[in-house]
Motif scaffolding. Sequence first.
Motif, PDB file in Angstrom:
ATOM      1  N   VAL A 194      -5.046   1.849  11.017  1.00 31.50           N
ATOM      2  CA  VAL A 194      -4.434   0.943  10.047  1.00 31.50           C
ATOM      3  C   VAL A 194      -2.915   0.942  10.164  1.00 31.50           C
ATOM      4  O   VAL A 194      -2.297  -0.109  10.291  1.00 31.50           O
ATOM      5  N   PHE A 195      -2.310   2.112  10.120  1.00 31.05           N
ATOM      6  CA  PHE A 195      -0.856   2.232  10.213  1.00 31.05           C
ATOM      7  C   PHE A 195      -0.479   3.254  11.274  1.00 31.05           C
ATOM      8  O   PHE A 195       0.035   4.327  10.954  1.00 31.05           O
ATOM      9  N   PRO A 196      -0.702   2.952  12.562  1.00 27.69           N
ATOM     10  CA  PRO A 196      -0.362   3.930  13.596  1.00 27.69           C
ATOM     11  C   PRO A 196       1.138   4.246  13.566  1.00 27.69           C
ATOM     12  O   PRO A 196       1.967   3.341  13.513  1.00 27.69           O
ATOM     13  N   HIS A 197       1.449   5.512  13.537  1.00 28.42           N
ATOM     14  CA  HIS A 197       2.835   6.004  13.528  1.00 28.42           C
ATOM     15  C   HIS A 197       3.602   5.517  12.301  1.00 28.42           C
ATOM     16  O   HIS A 197       4.820   5.456  12.313  1.00 28.42           O
ATOM     17  N   GLY A 198       2.889   5.157  11.243  1.00 33.03           N
ATOM     18  CA  GLY A 198       3.540   4.661  10.036  1.00 33.03           C
ATOM     19  C   GLY A 198       3.678   5.738   8.983  1.00 33.03           C
ATOM     20  O   GLY A 198       3.099   6.810   9.076  1.00 33.03           O
TER      21      GLY A 198
ATOM     22  N   ASP B 180       4.020  13.915  -1.776  1.00 39.82           N
ATOM     23  CA  ASP B 180       4.467  14.582  -0.557  1.00 39.82           C
ATOM     24  C   ASP B 180       3.930  13.906   0.702  1.00 39.82           C
ATOM     25  O   ASP B 180       4.111  14.396   1.807  1.00 39.82           O
ATOM     26  N   ASN B 181       3.218  12.797   0.518  1.00 41.30           N
ATOM     27  CA  ASN B 181       2.678  11.996   1.617  1.00 41.30           C
ATOM     28  C   ASN B 181       1.635  12.752   2.439  1.00 41.30           C
ATOM     29  O   ASN B 181       1.450  12.494   3.611  1.00 41.30           O
TER      30      ASN B 181
ATOM     31  N   ILE C 280       0.874  -1.167   0.000  1.00 37.46           N
ATOM     32  CA  ILE C 280       0.000   0.000   0.000  1.00 37.46           C
ATOM     33  C   ILE C 280       0.909   1.214   0.000  1.00 37.46           C
ATOM     34  O   ILE C 280       1.832   1.311   0.806  1.00 37.46           O
ATOM     35  N   THR C 281       0.653   2.130  -0.910  1.00 35.38           N
ATOM     36  CA  THR C 281       1.495   3.316  -1.010  1.00 35.38           C
ATOM     37  C   THR C 281       0.646   4.572  -0.880  1.00 35.38           C
ATOM     38  O   THR C 281      -0.568   4.530  -1.001  1.00 35.38           O
ATOM     39  N   ALA C 282       1.326   5.689  -0.647  1.00 35.76           N
ATOM     40  CA  ALA C 282       0.638   6.966  -0.543  1.00 35.76           C
ATOM     41  C   ALA C 282       0.219   7.442  -1.923  1.00 35.76           C
ATOM     42  O   ALA C 282       0.877   7.188  -2.923  1.00 35.76           O
TER      43      ALA C 282
ATOM     44  N   GLY D 192      -7.445   9.990   6.052  1.00 32.87           N
ATOM     45  CA  GLY D 192      -6.136  10.079   6.669  1.00 32.87           C
ATOM     46  C   GLY D 192      -6.109   9.813   8.158  1.00 32.87           C
ATOM     47  O   GLY D 192      -5.272   9.063   8.646  1.00 32.87           O
ATOM     48  N   GLU D 193      -7.008  10.418   8.886  1.00 36.96           N
ATOM     49  CA  GLU D 193      -7.019  10.223  10.339  1.00 36.96           C
ATOM     50  C   GLU D 193      -7.339   8.782  10.698  1.00 36.96           C
ATOM     51  O   GLU D 193      -6.738   8.204  11.602  1.00 36.96           O
TER      52      GLU D 193
END
Length: 64
Positions: free
Chosen positions: A27-31, A11-12, A5-7, A20-21
């Motif tokens: 899903v990806f805490p602190h990722g 610029d992410n 899975i990519t952004a 996003g939140e």
Amino acid sequence: MNHGITARDPDNSWGGTGCGEFINRYVFPHGELPHLSLVLREMAGAGLEVADAESLGVITHVLP
């Protein structure tokens, strides 16, 4: 095979989809999700050849 899975944004940033939140929290805490261009560059730098890349689209809804 590399499946990931990519952004969506190079610029992410979250791009205003409202997901996003949810993704950052559940899903990806602190990722950090890299952009596809970064993944492809790193794979090529490692000597790997990309034969196919597919996009399954953007999630347009989030279940509470």
